[in-house]
Design a protein around this motif. Structure first.
Motif, PDB file in Angstrom:
ATOM      1  N   ASN A  47       6.535 -62.154  -1.589  1.00 41.37           N
ATOM      2  CA  ASN A  47       6.045 -63.163  -2.446  1.00 41.37           C
ATOM      3  C   ASN A  47       6.771 -63.277  -3.691  1.00 41.37           C
ATOM      4  O   ASN A  47       6.361 -62.834  -4.762  1.00 41.37           O
ATOM      5  N   ALA A  50       4.848 -64.605  -6.830  1.00 42.81           N
ATOM      6  CA  ALA A  50       4.122 -63.905  -7.875  1.00 42.81           C
ATOM      7  C   ALA A  50       4.492 -62.742  -8.466  1.00 42.81           C
ATOM      8  O   ALA A  50       3.913 -62.056  -9.305  1.00 42.81           O
ATOM      9  N   PHE A  51       5.887 -62.519  -8.454  1.00 39.16           N
ATOM     10  CA  PHE A  51       6.539 -61.397  -8.888  1.00 39.16           C
ATOM     11  C   PHE A  51       6.759 -61.792 -10.511  1.00 39.16           C
ATOM     12  O   PHE A  51       7.540 -62.543 -10.715  1.00 39.16           O
ATOM     13  N   THR A  52       6.074 -61.177 -11.309  1.00 40.53           N
ATOM     14  CA  THR A  52       6.207 -61.742 -12.703  1.00 40.53           C
ATOM     15  C   THR A  52       7.336 -61.254 -13.552  1.00 40.53           C
ATOM     16  O   THR A  52       7.722 -61.763 -14.552  1.00 40.53           O
ATOM     17  N   PHE A 189      -3.689 -45.267 -16.698  1.00 43.93           N
ATOM     18  CA  PHE A 189      -3.646 -46.830 -16.277  1.00 43.93           C
ATOM     19  C   PHE A 189      -3.448 -47.725 -17.295  1.00 43.93           C
ATOM     20  O   PHE A 189      -2.755 -48.776 -17.074  1.00 43.93           O
ATOM     21  N   LEU A 194       0.553 -46.600 -14.086  1.00 40.93           N
ATOM     22  CA  LEU A 194       0.549 -46.707 -12.703  1.00 40.93           C
ATOM     23  C   LEU A 194       1.190 -48.046 -12.326  1.00 40.93           C
ATOM     24  O   LEU A 194       1.814 -47.518 -11.226  1.00 40.93           O
ATOM     25  N   ILE A 195       0.593 -49.041 -12.600  1.00 36.70           N
ATOM     26  CA  ILE A 195       1.507 -50.280 -12.521  1.00 36.70           C
ATOM     27  C   ILE A 195       1.812 -50.964 -13.764  1.00 36.70           C
ATOM     28  O   ILE A 195       1.156 -50.849 -14.821  1.00 36.70           O
ATOM     29  N   PRO A 198       2.605 -56.420 -16.845  1.00 31.84           N
ATOM     30  CA  PRO A 198       2.704 -57.570 -16.368  1.00 31.84           C
ATOM     31  C   PRO A 198       2.286 -57.991 -14.942  1.00 31.84           C
ATOM     32  O   PRO A 198       2.166 -59.014 -14.491  1.00 31.84           O
ATOM     33  N   PHE A 199       1.938 -56.887 -14.242  1.00 32.41           N
ATOM     34  CA  PHE A 199       1.384 -57.156 -12.597  1.00 32.41           C
ATOM     35  C   PHE A 199       0.123 -57.165 -12.568  1.00 32.41           C
ATOM     36  O   PHE A 199      -0.553 -57.495 -11.501  1.00 32.41           O
ATOM     37  N   MET A 200      -0.558 -57.020 -13.763  1.00 35.96           N
ATOM     38  CA  MET A 200      -2.147 -56.817 -13.772  1.00 35.96           C
ATOM     39  C   MET A 200      -2.878 -58.361 -13.911  1.00 35.96           C
ATOM     40  O   MET A 200      -1.868 -59.212 -14.349  1.00 35.96           O
ATOM     41  N   PRO A 201      -4.005 -58.608 -13.448  1.00 37.53           N
ATOM     42  CA  PRO A 201      -4.524 -59.974 -13.763  1.00 37.53           C
ATOM     43  C   PRO A 201      -4.467 -60.098 -15.227  1.00 37.53           C
ATOM     44  O   PRO A 201      -4.429 -59.579 -16.182  1.00 37.53           O
ATOM     45  N   ILE A 202      -4.195 -61.892 -15.319  1.00 39.68           N
ATOM     46  CA  ILE A 202      -3.963 -62.222 -16.841  1.00 39.68           C
ATOM     47  C   ILE A 202      -5.167 -61.443 -17.627  1.00 39.68           C
ATOM     48  O   ILE A 202      -4.757 -61.232 -18.816  1.00 39.68           O
ATOM     49  N   VAL A 204      -6.932 -59.120 -17.846  1.00 43.63           N
ATOM     50  CA  VAL A 204      -6.764 -57.627 -17.927  1.00 43.63           C
ATOM     51  C   VAL A 204      -5.591 -57.449 -18.929  1.00 43.63           C
ATOM     52  O   VAL A 204      -5.744 -56.675 -19.863  1.00 43.63           O
ATOM     53  N   GLN A 205      -4.566 -58.127 -18.661  1.00 43.95           N
ATOM     54  CA  GLN A 205      -3.442 -58.083 -19.748  1.00 43.95           C
ATOM     55  C   GLN A 205      -3.736 -58.256 -20.917  1.00 43.95           C
ATOM     56  O   GLN A 205      -3.307 -57.687 -21.603  1.00 43.95           O
TER      57      GLN A 205
ATOM     58  N   GLY B  35      -8.025 -44.532 -10.206  1.00 46.21           N
ATOM     59  CA  GLY B  35      -6.635 -45.193 -10.690  1.00 46.21           C
ATOM     60  C   GLY B  35      -6.005 -45.856  -9.674  1.00 46.21           C
ATOM     61  O   GLY B  35      -5.269 -46.784  -9.690  1.00 46.21           O
ATOM     62  N   LEU B  38      -7.480 -48.854  -8.125  1.00 45.15           N
ATOM     63  CA  LEU B  38      -7.473 -49.868  -9.208  1.00 45.15           C
ATOM     64  C   LEU B  38      -6.158 -50.601  -9.199  1.00 45.15           C
ATOM     65  O   LEU B  38      -5.883 -51.837  -9.132  1.00 45.15           O
ATOM     66  N   SER B  39      -5.140 -49.673  -9.130  1.00 44.13           N
ATOM     67  CA  SER B  39      -3.693 -50.518  -9.035  1.00 44.13           C
ATOM     68  C   SER B  39      -3.296 -51.138  -7.766  1.00 44.13           C
ATOM     69  O   SER B  39      -2.988 -52.261  -7.956  1.00 44.13           O
ATOM     70  N   PHE B  42      -5.389 -54.279  -8.048  1.00 42.01           N
ATOM     71  CA  PHE B  42      -4.638 -55.372  -9.045  1.00 42.01           C
ATOM     72  C   PHE B  42      -3.538 -56.033  -8.200  1.00 42.01           C
ATOM     73  O   PHE B  42      -2.941 -57.219  -8.640  1.00 42.01           O
ATOM     74  N   LEU B  43      -2.716 -55.026  -7.616  1.00 41.16           N
ATOM     75  CA  LEU B  43      -1.561 -55.587  -6.800  1.00 41.16           C
ATOM     76  C   LEU B  43      -1.666 -56.727  -5.779  1.00 41.16           C
ATOM     77  O   LEU B  43      -1.056 -57.669  -5.769  1.00 41.16           O
ATOM     78  N   MET B  45      -4.455 -58.345  -6.199  1.00 41.87           N
ATOM     79  CA  MET B  45      -5.031 -59.784  -6.641  1.00 41.87           C
ATOM     80  C   MET B  45      -3.901 -60.759  -6.841  1.00 41.87           C
ATOM     81  O   MET B  45      -3.873 -61.974  -6.839  1.00 41.87           O
ATOM     82  N   ARG B  46      -2.467 -59.946  -7.040  1.00 43.53           N
ATOM     83  CA  ARG B  46      -1.597 -60.862  -7.554  1.00 43.53           C
ATOM     84  C   ARG B  46      -0.838 -61.117  -6.180  1.00 43.53           C
ATOM     85  O   ARG B  46      -0.349 -62.395  -6.222  1.00 43.53           O
ATOM     86  N   PHE B  47      -0.623 -60.261  -5.278  1.00 42.00           N
ATOM     87  CA  PHE B  47       0.361 -60.591  -4.154  1.00 42.00           C
ATOM     88  C   PHE B  47      -0.263 -61.035  -2.832  1.00 42.00           C
ATOM     89  O   PHE B  47       0.050 -61.360  -1.681  1.00 42.00           O
TER      90      PHE B  47
END
Lengths: 267, 258
Positions: A47, A50-52, A189, A194-195, A198-202, A204-205, B35, B38-39, B42-43, B45-47
């Motif tokens: 995808n 969606a890769f920001t 987190f 963890l991730i 920029p990959f989190m929902p807007i 949350v970001q 954690g 949650l990650s 979130f991943l 939700m985007r992909f």
């Protein structure tokens, strides 16, 4: 200033003794980073829209995070200090003719930098040598490199400032291990360990970008990779400065107050 | 067996003595593993999909592996802490007793606060089961249970292996955490997500894919080979060489003298 430098040096030499542990750390970090990289590669193939971040930006982010992992672990506090507070030995520390805050600050900085000094070099070297989609790429321009350098220092100062707050809280609660665990996980987190943020929902970001946690490790890595550049990078650095003033400043005041009312347990 | 149940009772009562700290630790364990959840969320939700798997399908994978790991942590923790048993000299005392060694080591430590993670995994599983698009029949439910049990045995085998290494090194090797904690962490997603090579590694060297990826193929009807559903048994088979290694280590054991 001299006592702080010697404190730094002592902690540095002390942690340098654990070379085997450092190698174990390197192996673990490397494997971990590589697995995560594979996951993100699959995601980007599936995808791409969606890769920001761009792929090189992401790989740089991941490798930097793995290389400086030990620097930014909020929960890896100095247990000796916690013990000192709990069993009352802190009294000896208070007697010393230097400010306790800066002494412990230097101590923390020393043990963290020595851990990272051993670990980051092999990880950075190998990841720089890896072929294109996997490896760490150099920053896109000089500004990113300089920005990364400044923001990294600020990030470390901020993180240790937060760490000092854990010690200060121990003065009041005596045992903080449980809270320390919970806060540590959240901090992991919230700081994008963890991730990447920029990959989190807007929504949350937006929140995370304001919180101090993102200013510790996320900001320098994003600046290095070129995701944050120009005014956005400057703003992020400004925010880092603001948080340092707030957190370190309040820490110094709170420490002074805590020391006034300290009761030595069981003398 | 009766003895084991008694020890379980003792451990349970002793951890209940400090109720506040017991629940505190339980909650902390739960949040720590939150954690990962949650990650993952979130991943998604985007992909939306990862390698063709939907959110609930991956959750199925996530919950079984988390549950296996947590259960193995509850019951096989004694092996994970084996270096302490050896270095403290407790092991020498165990050798003198006319009881099975493995049993004694298992009695050493039973961590009930890890049950909070089991509960978390059960909640996620309950969420994922109706939404995963699997038509649940008796054999599929059996496969799901087998996945969890196979996972428990796989982690138990790893703990046993590390304990065997402790006979030689007298201390635990941190690096090996890549295997246990790594398998748990990376097992959140179907292993194929990490590419062909990792799938091979996790099939033939560490049987993670056998308790997770292949049976999932069967559950989702992605593969015609129904024997994929039986592959979690590899988790049980995996414990055999681990046990042999442990025995060999045991023969070489010289007390550390304390």
């Amino acid at each position: 200033m001299r006592p702080f430098f010697s404190m730094l040096k002592i902690r540095f030499i002390n942690s340098m003794q654990y070379r085997a542990a450092a190698w174990a750390g390197v192996m673990t970090q490397f494997f971990w980073g590589f697995m995560e990289l594979l996951l993100y590669l699959t995601l980007s193939r599936e995808n791409p829209a969606a890769f920001t971040m761009t792929l090189p930006q992401l790989t740089s982010y991941l490798w930097l995070r793995q290389a400086f992992f030990a620097m930014f672990l909020l929960w890896s506090v100095d247990n000796d200090i916690l013990d000192m507070i709990m069993n009352g030995d802190v009294a000896y520390e208070v007697i010393r003719p230097v400010s306790l805050y800066s002494l412990w600050f230097a101590r923390n900085l020393g043990s963290r930098t020595s851990k990272v000094a051993l670990r980051c070099v092999p990880i950075l070297l190998v990841s720089l040598l890896l072929p294109k989609p996997y490896g760490l790429s150099l920053p896109p321009d000089v500004y990113s490199a300089v920005g990364f350098f400044i923001s990294m220092i600020l990030g470390v100062v901020l993180l240790i400032g937060m760490c000092m707050w854990i010690y200060i809280m121990t003065f009041y609660f005596i045992t903080a291990r449980g809270i320390q665990n919970i806060v540590g996980t959240f901090a992991d987190f919230l700081s994008g360990s963890l991730i990447p943020i920029p990959f989190m929902p807007i929504g949350v970001q937006r929140v995370l970008n304001i919180l101090p946690f993102a200013s510790t490790q996320s900001t320098p890595y994003l600046i290095y990779s070129g995701y944050l550049s120009g005014t956005a990078a400057l703003q992020a650095i400004g925010l880092q400065l603001l948080w340092i003033v707030l957190i370190v400043g309040s820490g110094i005041l709170a420490m002074r107050k805590a020391l006034l009312r300290v009761t030595v347990q069981g003398g | 067996m009766k003895l084991y149940l008694r020890f379980m009772g003792i451990h349970f009562r002793s951890s209940m003595e400090y109720k506040a700290s017991f629940f505190m630790l339980g909650i902390a364990t739960m949040i720590a593993s939150l954690g990962g959840l949650l990650s993952l969320t979130f991943l998604f939700m985007r992909f939306h999909t990862i390698a063709g798997y939907t959110f609930s399908q991956v959750l199925l994978c996530f919950s079984t592996i988390v549950m296996s790991f947590a259960l193995s942590e509850v019951f096989f923790r004694g092996f994970d802490r084996f270096e302490q048993i050896i270095r403290g000299g407790t092991f020498d005392r165990m050798l003198l007793r006319p009881c099975s060694l493995i049993g004694q080591i298992l009695f050493e430590k039973i961590e009930f606060n890890r049950l909070s993670k089991v509960i978390e995994a059960a909640v996620v599983l309950a969420y994922a089961i109706p939404r995963s698009g699997v038509i649940w029949t008796a054999d599929k439910i059996l496969v799901l249970i087998l996945m969890i049990l196979g996972g428990v045995m796989m982690f138990a085998g790893m703990f046993l292996l590390f304990a065997g290494i402790c006979f030689y090194t007298l201390e635990g090797l941190e690096v090996l955490n890549i295997l246990t904690n790594g398998s748990e962490n990376f097992g959140h997603y179907p292993v194929s997500v990490y590419g062909k090579w990792m799938l091979r590694f996790y099939t033939f060297i560490v049987p993670l894919a056998c308790v997770q990826y292949y049976p999932l193929q069967y559950l989702l009807g992605r593969s015609d080979r129904s024997w994929y559903g039986l592959l979690p048994l590899a988790g049980f088979v995996f414990t055999i060489p681990c046990y042999c290694f442990w025995r060999i280590g045991l023969k070489h054991y010289k007390s550390n003298g304390s």
